[in-house]
Motif scaffolding. Structure first.
Motif, PDB file in Angstrom:
ATOM      1  N   GLY A  64       0.796  -1.216   0.000  1.00  0.00           N
ATOM      2  CA  GLY A  64       0.000   0.000   0.000  1.00  0.00           C
ATOM      3  C   GLY A  64       0.826   1.263   0.000  1.00  0.00           C
ATOM      4  N   ILE A  66       3.275   2.219   1.902  1.00  0.00           N
ATOM      5  CA  ILE A  66       3.342   2.780   3.246  1.00  0.00           C
ATOM      6  C   ILE A  66       4.508   3.758   3.338  1.00  0.00           C
ATOM      7  N   ARG A  96       0.364  -7.025   9.523  1.00  0.00           N
ATOM      8  CA  ARG A  96      -0.389  -5.771   9.519  1.00  0.00           C
ATOM      9  C   ARG A  96      -1.874  -6.076   9.315  1.00  0.00           C
ATOM     10  N   ASP A  98      -4.175  -4.319   7.796  1.00  0.00           N
ATOM     11  CA  ASP A  98      -4.640  -4.098   6.422  1.00  0.00           C
ATOM     12  C   ASP A  98      -4.209  -5.232   5.498  1.00  0.00           C
ATOM     13  N   ARG A 114      -6.620  -0.611   3.552  1.00  0.00           N
ATOM     14  CA  ARG A 114      -6.209   0.456   4.476  1.00  0.00           C
ATOM     15  C   ARG A 114      -7.375   1.395   4.763  1.00  0.00           C
ATOM     16  N   ASN A 118      -9.399   2.024   8.254  1.00  0.00           N
ATOM     17  CA  ASN A 118      -9.453   3.400   8.731  1.00  0.00           C
ATOM     18  C   ASN A 118     -10.874   3.870   9.018  1.00  0.00           C
ATOM     19  N   PRO A 132      -4.547   0.683  10.456  1.00  0.00           N
ATOM     20  CA  PRO A 132      -4.097  -0.294   9.452  1.00  0.00           C
ATOM     21  C   PRO A 132      -2.803  -1.017   9.825  1.00  0.00           C
ATOM     22  N   SER A 133      -1.914  -0.340  10.555  1.00  0.00           N
ATOM     23  CA  SER A 133      -0.629  -0.950  10.911  1.00  0.00           C
ATOM     24  C   SER A 133      -0.707  -1.811  12.169  1.00  0.00           C
TER      25      SER A 133
END
Length: 206
Positions: A64, A66, A96, A98, A114, A118, A132-133
């Motif tokens: 994604g 990041i 993670r 996500d 993600r 969120n 997400p993390s």
């Protein structure tokens, strides 16, 4: 929520690979880089630094895109763990939230995963988690919130034959629940293209 700086398909074209294996990716038709002069760009022999940087950017983009700060933090954690740093890095990335939502096929892309997390559509062990993390642990149950289960995004993703669910995640499609069974090894992760986490480790350890 950190803003994604470049479109996902631009990442594909910059890498010259369909890194998520999606049939709609323009790299399937245009393998040259994006931009005005992309078609005429020459791909010369890459230096060791360039090869390592590219491997790092591809891996970071896959999850994604990041932020560099977050990705570096994950690398630092991987190096402090026992065992092979590149294996540890992949394990941390796959834990993670996500990534777990994406692997469970609750959404079509990791970018959608993600945003889905969120916006509060996901529960972990019965409690809403919108980070997400967030790092899942073995045995954690990740599920789509009941009010979100009729979303077209979710229903279409679950019915899609585009991806397979890996063995380290057990999914109940009807209940829209997934159990994170175990942290996978690098060989178990279903990347559509070759990833080289060892080169990422070399990049940061220079």
């Amino acid at each position: 929520m950190s803003k994604r700086q470049s479109a996902k398909y631009k990442i594909d074209r910059r890498m010259g690979e369909n890194i998520w294996g999606r049939p709609k990716s323009p790299v399937n038709k245009r393998s040259y880089p994006p931009g005005q002069h992309g078609a005429n760009a020459r791909r010369g022999k890459m230096s060791d630094f360039g090869t390592q940087l590219r491997a790092k950017q591809k891996l970071k983009g896959y999850y994604g895109n990041i932020t560099e700060k977050q990705f570096r933090k994950t690398y630092d954690q991987a190096t402090r763990m026992k065992g092979d740093a590149s294996e540890n890095l992949i394990g941390l990335l796959e834990r993670r939230l996500d990534a777990v939502v994406y692997r469970s096929k609750f959404v079509p892309t990791v970018f959608a995963a993600r945003q889905f997390v969120n916006h509060g559509h996901v529960l972990v062990n019965g409690k809403k988690v919108n980070i997400p993390s967030y790092r899942c642990k073995e045995g954690d149950v990740v599920e789509v919130r009941e009010k979100s289960r009729t979303m077209a995004l979710v229903l279409e993703a679950l019915e899609s034959s585009e991806r397979e669910i890996p063995d380290y995640i057990s999914v109940d499609p009807k209940g829209m629940q997934a159990t994170f069974v175990r942290t996978p090894s690098f060989d178990e992760v279903p990347y559509p293209v070759q990833m080289e986490p060892n080169l990422t480790v070399e990049f940061y350890s220079r």
